[in-house]
Design a protein around this motif. Structure first.
Motif, PDB file in Angstrom:
ATOM      1  N   LYS A 198       0.855  -1.182   0.000  1.00  0.00           N
ATOM      2  CA  LYS A 198       0.000   0.000   0.000  1.00  0.00           C
ATOM      3  C   LYS A 198       0.895   1.237   0.000  1.00  0.00           C
ATOM      4  N   SER A 199       0.535   2.238  -0.790  1.00  0.00           N
ATOM      5  CA  SER A 199       1.317   3.470  -0.812  1.00  0.00           C
ATOM      6  C   SER A 199       0.513   4.591  -0.175  1.00  0.00           C
ATOM      7  N   HIS A 200       1.208   5.599   0.324  1.00  0.00           N
ATOM      8  CA  HIS A 200       0.578   6.744   0.981  1.00  0.00           C
ATOM      9  C   HIS A 200       1.120   8.029   0.364  1.00  0.00           C
TER      10      HIS A 200
END
Length: 76
Positions: free
Chosen positions: A2-4
């Motif tokens: 998951k990227s933020h």
């Protein structure tokens, strides 16, 4: 995975990043460019805008790139 995307001031981003688990793999930083402050330097900068490209330029003899020459194929 998951990227933020973290937005805010530098301090806010650092604080949020410190609280996150995981690995940092890439960062994009937007940095303001500084321009010459003196008027003479500014004129030289504007006249020489492509100076950083000089090492990559190729010198060629004068070329007839007129529309007629391009369409007739007689470029020399």
């Amino acid at each position: 995975m998951k990227s933020h995307i973290l937005k805010g001031s530098k301090q806010e981003i650092v604080e949020r990043l410190a609280r996150m688990s995981g690995e940092v793999r890439e960062v994009i930083v937007f940095e303001e460019e500084t321009f010459p402050t003196m008027a003479a330097d500014a004129v030289q900068f504007s006249n020489n805008i492509f100076s950083e490209m000089v090492p990559f330029m190729v010198e060629v003899p004068a070329v007839d790139d007129s529309r007629e020459s391009v369409y007739t194929g007689s470029i020399h």
